[in-house]
Design a protein around this motif. Structure first.
Motif, PDB file in Angstrom:
ATOM      1  N   LEU A 132      -7.568   8.638  -7.335  1.00 55.53           N
ATOM      2  CA  LEU A 132      -6.513   7.348  -7.400  1.00 55.53           C
ATOM      3  C   LEU A 132      -5.472   7.153  -5.755  1.00 55.53           C
ATOM      4  O   LEU A 132      -6.052   5.797  -5.467  1.00 55.53           O
ATOM      5  N   ILE A 133      -5.965   7.852  -4.496  1.00 58.87           N
ATOM      6  CA  ILE A 133      -5.571   8.044  -2.721  1.00 58.87           C
ATOM      7  C   ILE A 133      -6.963   6.611  -2.812  1.00 58.87           C
ATOM      8  O   ILE A 133      -6.430   5.801  -1.750  1.00 58.87           O
ATOM      9  N   LEU A 154      -8.633  -0.939  -1.360  1.00 54.85           N
ATOM     10  CA  LEU A 154      -7.612  -1.961  -1.262  1.00 54.85           C
ATOM     11  C   LEU A 154      -6.876  -2.365  -0.190  1.00 54.85           C
ATOM     12  O   LEU A 154      -6.814  -3.259   0.188  1.00 54.85           O
ATOM     13  N   ALA A 155      -6.606  -1.424   0.558  1.00 54.20           N
ATOM     14  CA  ALA A 155      -5.493  -1.382   1.600  1.00 54.20           C
ATOM     15  C   ALA A 155      -6.841  -2.127   3.011  1.00 54.20           C
ATOM     16  O   ALA A 155      -6.476  -2.208   3.500  1.00 54.20           O
ATOM     17  N   ASP A 156      -8.191  -2.123   2.364  1.00 55.71           N
ATOM     18  CA  ASP A 156      -9.292  -2.679   4.148  1.00 55.71           C
ATOM     19  C   ASP A 156     -10.496  -3.784   2.742  1.00 55.71           C
ATOM     20  O   ASP A 156     -10.012  -3.587   2.225  1.00 55.71           O
ATOM     21  N   PRO A 157      -9.775  -4.613   4.236  1.00 50.38           N
ATOM     22  CA  PRO A 157     -10.447  -5.988   3.578  1.00 50.38           C
ATOM     23  C   PRO A 157     -11.609  -6.177   2.550  1.00 50.38           C
ATOM     24  O   PRO A 157     -12.767  -6.893   2.252  1.00 50.38           O
ATOM     25  N   TYR A 197     -11.270  -3.620  -0.398  1.00 48.60           N
ATOM     26  CA  TYR A 197     -10.747  -4.523  -1.846  1.00 48.60           C
ATOM     27  C   TYR A 197     -11.369  -5.254  -2.607  1.00 48.60           C
ATOM     28  O   TYR A 197     -12.189  -5.760  -2.107  1.00 48.60           O
ATOM     29  N   SER A 198     -11.390  -5.347  -3.898  1.00 48.50           N
ATOM     30  CA  SER A 198     -11.809  -5.607  -4.965  1.00 48.50           C
ATOM     31  C   SER A 198     -10.485  -6.556  -5.565  1.00 48.50           C
ATOM     32  O   SER A 198      -9.690  -5.859  -5.908  1.00 48.50           O
ATOM     33  N   VAL A 214      -5.710  13.295  -7.469  1.00 51.88           N
ATOM     34  CA  VAL A 214      -4.743  12.008  -6.954  1.00 51.88           C
ATOM     35  C   VAL A 214      -5.623  11.869  -6.382  1.00 51.88           C
ATOM     36  O   VAL A 214      -5.160  10.753  -5.460  1.00 51.88           O
ATOM     37  N   ASN A 252      -7.612  -1.257 -11.255  1.00 49.08           N
ATOM     38  CA  ASN A 252      -8.954  -0.795 -10.501  1.00 49.08           C
ATOM     39  C   ASN A 252      -9.083   0.638  -9.514  1.00 49.08           C
ATOM     40  O   ASN A 252      -9.036   1.239  -9.846  1.00 49.08           O
ATOM     41  N   ILE A 253      -7.231   0.271  -9.286  1.00 46.41           N
ATOM     42  CA  ILE A 253      -6.476   2.196  -8.671  1.00 46.41           C
ATOM     43  C   ILE A 253      -6.940   2.864  -9.705  1.00 46.41           C
ATOM     44  O   ILE A 253      -7.570   4.213  -9.454  1.00 46.41           O
ATOM     45  N   GLY A 271      -6.814  -7.185  -9.375  1.00 47.44           N
ATOM     46  CA  GLY A 271      -7.236  -6.125  -9.805  1.00 47.44           C
ATOM     47  C   GLY A 271      -6.042  -4.713  -9.892  1.00 47.44           C
ATOM     48  O   GLY A 271      -6.667  -3.596 -10.535  1.00 47.44           O
ATOM     49  N   VAL A 279      -6.636   3.378  -3.419  1.00 47.42           N
ATOM     50  CA  VAL A 279      -5.135   2.238  -2.762  1.00 47.42           C
ATOM     51  C   VAL A 279      -5.700   2.105  -1.561  1.00 47.42           C
ATOM     52  O   VAL A 279      -5.906   0.620  -1.608  1.00 47.42           O
ATOM     53  N   ASN A 280      -6.796   3.164  -1.187  1.00 49.77           N
ATOM     54  CA  ASN A 280      -6.749   2.516   0.361  1.00 49.77           C
ATOM     55  C   ASN A 280      -8.208   1.787   0.257  1.00 49.77           C
ATOM     56  O   ASN A 280      -8.077   1.085   1.370  1.00 49.77           O
ATOM     57  N   VAL A 330       1.192  -1.562  -0.443  1.00 51.80           N
ATOM     58  CA  VAL A 330       0.279  -0.345   0.317  1.00 51.80           C
ATOM     59  C   VAL A 330       0.588   1.316  -0.004  1.00 51.80           C
ATOM     60  O   VAL A 330       0.541   2.325  -0.631  1.00 51.80           O
TER      61      VAL A 330
END
Lengths: 409, 409
Positions: free
Chosen positions: B56-57, B63-66, B69-70, B53, B294-295, A255, B60-61, A53
């Protein structure tokens, strides 16, 4: 008068996963209250790990600042990432130059596009069952005849059976073929080729001047250190093989999208000198591709940091623990199952020898579990069924409990 | 015995930009102290804007959280993004369904891959000069004969001259062709087609059952409201055209990677019903592609937010101000220049009628400015030279000042 590429018409039915989605939707409509447990598509479910991340955030922030902003990157990928990848291989005893690495947006695009640099009349050999993309990309590109729905095969394609008898890794072809697709650890069977088995294929390829297209997308799931993670562990493979890999299953990038293809300078085919095949893939990528996202490449760099590798290893272990739970559960009720030890897929023999799709419907209606019919991966998959170990632990446990409790066998 | 796709051998010389890089490197080696000013590759230089920006952040975030997340997304792209894109077109009076939109990792992959759904014996017409990818992807796919270095053309390809006489937009072909590549605003000439000109092509395509492949990657650079930004502004275009676009130049996504292709349900070719061509592109993408990151798709959603559109508009204005500075500078010393008003490219006539590559060397050695030889875009570009307006303002000003001060004409 514009016309279509008629090869598309040869494609057998729809792609496997849309058909699964259709049947699932139908089931949901019929039984809106039943809970579904998905062990179908091999899709990662756990969050990206902290180091990765951080790498991705760095990638975004680089673009937010004019002094670190970057536009088009090299089509071949970030120079540092190519070097890091070659060092990663080197650390495992495989000597490859950074120039042999081509970063892409995933193993699927590379697996499907790689055929385009080879002769249109190439004879193609695939494992049966196999990831459908190898077949479909060659059908669309005109390297097969028509599909026979009776035998479930495309004319002109060489099917290499993967059966219980050969531990789901094929014997070498008994005729001359040009391109050989091998996937180990295998999707869908979960089988892993031994050094000896791969050495047999490398010997065959060198003798017959064939090219092995080696899909190593699940290599990080190998825990048995005696098994090869890369075709390049086999002596002589660089002259006859290329390898495709990805961060999808290793670091949860399904993804996020990042893969790579290794085309060693040494790889030669009929009429080429060393370096020429690599140059062709380079030219292909420069014409049809514009580089992987620079944000994603920063994330990939983080995967190969000390912390990133450790975290990704833990992620793999998590999914492999799932695989163990599935294996233990299905075998406890007398189902015969393969794979699941060095691969995130459990390949079960349908109880009572019923067809793969019949078992799909049975499993869904009796337990609410969605898996993947083996026959969707080729005629050799008939009578088998794939369960994927990608999922949250509690969902895997719930699915396995339903199978144990409700499946009538 | 594996062999290569022999069509690669037909490709004329290397891709344009590597040759520019080679000559530049040679120059730097000879004159290590000379400062270079790059107006060559059309590569964005300004930072991503705040709203984007943030998007995009967020990507990313997620994906950092279950819980957010995808993994694999739809190959066609995020459902919301497809809807947002269709609404964006609708807001300009163009009715398209979200299902007509296919999100990808850029306009270059789509421009090069789109040919693959059409018949291998399709006759191809391209603007001359044109973005090299249209030609090269068809050469590799076998739709041309050999390259003649004398006339600088591929046998079997229909070149539609873009000249001073026709304001760099071609007349309709005088014979039957199947696929017509049009790019407006044009790379490299900076010319923009009028409604009337596009209507002429749409009429031709409908009468001859041809397909127009419309590259609108620079559409957001059109400030003259009377000019069409999309082929679908032309009545009847949906039955005979598809359109490719991208966020590269609009929002600085050159390295971030996001594009899309619009294949209207209405598009038909020989032997197809409405929807079938769209289905084929869908099938192509499902087989050869695995979705845009996905980001990046979260970033794309942010581009189409109110703030994102405003910021992206400002970015475009910044580069167009650069174009004005270049136009003013080169014309002030008597150079004839085109484009640069509704497109970020200035297309100059080489002074004294010298060749494009001679002018490249002359400009580099006298002023340190790197541009792009027109002949790199096809024989019709000979005697012309492209200057790109992508660059930091101070660099553009420095380049223009060098040209004004040091170029000997």
């Amino acid at each position: 008068m514009a016309g279509i590429n008629q090869n598309y018409k040869k494609l057998a039915a729809g792609y496997l996963f849309p058909e699964i989605a259709r049947r699932t939707k139908e089931f949901q409509k019929k039984y809106p209250d039943r809970e579904l447990k998905r062990l179908g598509i091999g899709n990662t479910t756990e969050a990206l790990t902290p180091a990765i991340v951080e790498g991705l955030i760095k990638g975004v922030n680089n673009l937010a600042d004019p002094s670190t902003y970057s536009g088009y990157g090299d089509e071949q990928g970030n120079t540092t990432l190519r070097r890091v990848l070659s060092e990663y291989y080197n650390s495992k005893g495989i000597t490859l130059s950074p120039d042999d690495f081509f970063i892409s947006d995933g193993a699927k695009p590379d697996s499907s596009n790689i055929q385009s640099i080879f002769s249109p009349d190439s004879v193609i050999a695939i494992q049966d069952p196999a990831y459908p993309v190898y077949v479909d990309s060659n059908v669309i590109s005109g390297r097969t005849g028509e599909y026979s729905s009776i035998i479930g095969e495309y004319d002109g394609l060489i099917y290499m059976p993967c059966t219980e008898e050969n531990n789901f890794f094929p014997d070498i072809p008994d005729k001359k073929v040009d391109l050989i697709y091998l996937c180990s650890p295998n999707n869908p069977t979960g089988a892993v080729a031994t050094h000896k088995q791969l050495a047999g294929f490398v010997k065959y390829a060198r003798e017959n001047k064939s090219v092995i297209i080696f899909d190593a997308a699940y290599s990080e799931y190998i825990s048995d250190l005696s098994l090869p993670k890369s075709i390049f562990e086999i002596e002589g493979a660089k002259e006859c093989a290329l390898e495709i890999n990805s961060l999808s299953k290793f670091a949860g990038f399904t993804g996020v999208r990042l893969g790579w293809t290794v085309v060693p300078e040494e790889l030669i085919v009929e009429g080429t000198k060393p370096g020429e095949v690599r140059d062709m893939w380079n030219r292909r990528q420069c014409t049809f591709f514009n580089g992987a996202s620079n944000i994603v490449q920063e994330g990939a760099l983080a995967v190969f940091s000390e912390e990133g590798l450790k975290e990704s290893g833990n992620l793999v272990n998590y999914y492999m623990e799932n695989a163990k739970i599935i294996m233990k559960g299905v075998t406890s009720i007398g189902i015969t199952a393969y794979g699941g030890v060095n691969a995130p897929y459990v390949w079960i023999k349908t109880p009572g020898g019923i067809s793969s799709w019949d078992f799909f419907d049975k499993l869904l209606s009796e337990t609410g579990v969605i898996g993947t019919p083996g026959s969707g991966f080729g005629p050799g998959g008939e009578g088998y069924f794939r369960l994927s170990a990608f999922g949250h632990r509690e969902d895997i446990e719930a699915a396995v409990n339903s199978i144990k409790k409700d499946l009538k066998i």
